[in-house]
Design an enzyme around this catalytic site. Structure first.
Site, PDB file in Angstrom:
ATOM      1  N   SER A  72      -0.402   7.762   7.389  1.00 55.25           N
ATOM      2  CA  SER A  72      -1.574   7.082   7.936  1.00 55.25           C
ATOM      3  C   SER A  72      -1.715   5.754   7.209  1.00 55.25           C
ATOM      4  CB  SER A  72      -2.826   7.918   7.725  1.00 55.25           C
ATOM      5  OG  SER A  72      -3.149   7.920   6.352  1.00 55.25           O
ATOM      6  N   LYS A  73      -2.567   4.934   7.715  1.00 54.94           N
ATOM      7  CA  LYS A  73      -2.828   3.622   7.116  1.00 54.94           C
ATOM      8  C   LYS A  73      -3.055   3.739   5.605  1.00 54.94           C
ATOM      9  CE  LYS A  73      -3.498  -0.386   9.441  1.00 54.94           C
ATOM     10  NZ  LYS A  73      -2.842  -1.590   8.925  1.00 54.94           N
ATOM     11  N   ARG A  74      -3.637   4.882   5.200  1.00 56.74           N
ATOM     12  CA  ARG A  74      -4.005   5.088   3.805  1.00 56.74           C
ATOM     13  C   ARG A  74      -2.782   5.099   2.886  1.00 56.74           C
ATOM     14  NH1 ARG A  74      -4.874   9.575   2.122  1.00 56.74           N
ATOM     15  NH2 ARG A  74      -4.712  10.497   4.181  1.00 56.74           N
ATOM     16  N   GLU A  87       1.818   1.405   5.677  1.00 57.65           N
ATOM     17  CA  GLU A  87       1.694   0.813   7.005  1.00 57.65           C
ATOM     18  C   GLU A  87       2.440   1.687   8.005  1.00 57.65           C
ATOM     19  OE1 GLU A  87      -0.084  -1.609   7.868  1.00 57.65           O
ATOM     20  OE2 GLU A  87      -0.582  -2.579   5.959  1.00 57.65           O
TER      21      GLU A  87
END
Ligand code: GLU
Length: 480
Positions: A260-262, A265
């Site tokens: 995920s974005k967390r 990328e």
């Protein structure tokens, strides 16, 4: 898997940007096509009217092109099975489910939302082993005049086997698959149905896709089976052959969690903006779930000859930014300097730097020591502007003590007309020899004078790229 030519497709839904998982799916299908001399097709699955946007389609195709993929058929290039957007193929879907209704492999169902809700609640309360639609309208023989209705597939008894290229035999009991809806009340055909219609019409022979689609595959195989029984006279007769499926394991984050974005990328575009080369991206994506011995570096030509679906592993792979960066640093050095320079231009531009008179030489001297185009652009600052970071402490410790050396070097360089690396090297060496000074005593202060740092690219490269005027100015400033 045989090596006869395949027809494969990448079928993006244009509801967002191209993700790394999608890019890997596209790449593996493309490689299979290119390896076997088959065809690679782009089909846009845009039936979600609300979320599908043309600008996402454009962006996805743009990223695929950036990656170095090309396609034989698609919405932008056309082809014998056009159109290649599902929203433009509605008439065909209509004809196919009408055929299925005629053949009795599908039926109309007028069950109300309330009835279905009550049925579900009932099944839950009874902890029923068999859940889902109970076949209420299955044999009701409802005709076109039955009022608002959905169309459902008549799921036969038995089992459905997915002979998966990666997972082997995966068996699903048909009892666990309800008579699912293939056309909604508003006449909109459903996802699993249109995918099969298109794959049949487009003659798709192999489908490599993400694991998350495995649950759709038995449903899709049941639709193939239904279409295959089309009555004589239908253009389906003899054309319905299910493709071979291969479901690829997920791409996870390094810590094993969902990407995920967390934790990194997820879009291909983000990596392009980080200064990753398409060759590196392709190389790295190919190694995510596929291997060939312990080789890590693959050119596109290597991949086109070595790729096989059998080389795809069964376990999830992990997205490792360090490794991608390492692969990228290989390509920074392996690509022609002109190519790297051309790509670096956008990063220079973004920093407000217009063309440098020796841009290729500049890139050639920096790419040895930088891993991405962003790192390269950051390191290039000393060549584009006087506004770069100088290590004041290093300068104070180095320059005053080296005044005589710097003065001597300035004198000899001022007399040097030919500002090529070779000539600069000869000039500095000559001066060292004449004056009995070791090169090491000269290189360090000159570098500090030119770059404001102890570390930097090669001395003669730096002098050459800076150019006569700037180099002499910086040396003189250091003496002063
Ligand atoms: N449109 C689907 C997706 O974007 C792909 C369907 C398929 O590959 O069968 O996930």
């Amino acid at each position: 898997m045989s090596s006869s030519p395949v027809r494969v497709r990448f079928a993006p839904s244009p509801t967002g940007n191209l993700h790394i998982g999608g890019a890997r799916t596209a790449l593996f299908n493309w490689l299979l096509a290119r390896k076997t001399g088959g065809q690679f097709i782009i089909r846009v699955e845009d039936t979600d009217a609300e979320r599908s946007k043309r600008h996402f389609e454009d962006a996805i195709l743009g990223e695929l092109r950036w990656l170095g993929l090309d396609w034989d058929e698609g919405p932008d290039v056309g082809g014998p099975h056009a159109p290649y957007r599902q929203t433009e193929r509605m008439e065909r879907y209509n004809a196919l489910y009408t055929q299925m209704l005629k053949d009795g492999t599908a039926y109309r169902c007028t069950c109300s939302e309330e009835r279905l809700n009550a049925l579900r609640a009932d099944q839950e309360a009874q902890k029923a082993a068999r859940r889902g639609y109970d076949g209420h309208c299955r044999d009701a023989g409802l005709g076109a005049d039955c009022g608002p209705h959905v169309v459902r597939l008549r799921v036969p008894e038995g089992e459905t086997h997915v002979d998966d290229l990666i997972k082997g035999d995966v068996c699903f009991a048909n009892a666990d698959i309800e008579d699912f809806v293939i056309v909604r009340p508003d006449g909109m055909p459903m996802y699993n149905f249109v995918v099969v219609c298109d794959d049949v019409d487009m003659g798709i022979t192999h489908v490599l896709r993400g694991d998350e689609h495995l649950i759709n595959t038995p449903k899709q195989l049941l639709i193939y089976a239904a279409l295959a029984t089309a009555a004589a006279g239908s253009d389906l007769v003899g054309t319905v052959v299910p493709p071979r499926f291969g479901h690829m394991p997920l791409i996870l984050a390094l810590d094993g969690s969902k990407m995920s974005k967390r934790n990194g990328e997820t879009s291909v575009g983000a990596y392009r903006e980080l200064g990753i080369h398409p060759e590196a991206m392709m190389n790295y994506l190919a190694r995510l779930g596929w291997s060939h011995g312990d080789q890590e570096i693959f050119s596109v030509d290597d991949l086109r000859t070595l790729f096989t679906a059998e080389g795809i592993g069964k376990s999830p792979s992990k997205w490792d930014m360090e490794k991608l960066t390492w692969v990228n640093s290989h390509w920074m050095r392996a690509l022609p300097a002109e190519t790297v320079a051309l790509r670096a231009r956008a990063f220079f531009e973004a920093r407000g730097w217009s063309a440098h008179p020796r841009e290729v030489a500049l890139v050639a001297c920096l790419r040895e020591r930088t891993r991405t185009l962003v790192e390269l652009a950051d390191a290039a600052r000393i060549f584009f502007t006087e506004d770069y970071v100088r290590d004041e402490a290093v300068m104070a410790a180095t320059l005053p003590a080296a005044r005589d050396v710097l003065t001597g070097v300035v004198t000899v360089l001022s007399a040097t007309e030919d500002w090529s690396e070779k000539s600069l090297e000869a000039a500095v060496h000559g001066w060292c020899e004449t004056n009995g000074i070791k090169l090491g005593k000269v290189a360090q202060p000159v570098r500090v004078a030119l770059c404001g740092q102890k570390v930097g690219p090669g001395l003669y490269q730096t002098l050459h790229v800076l150019g006569r005027e700037v180099a002499l100015q910086r040396l003189q400033a250091a003496i002063a």
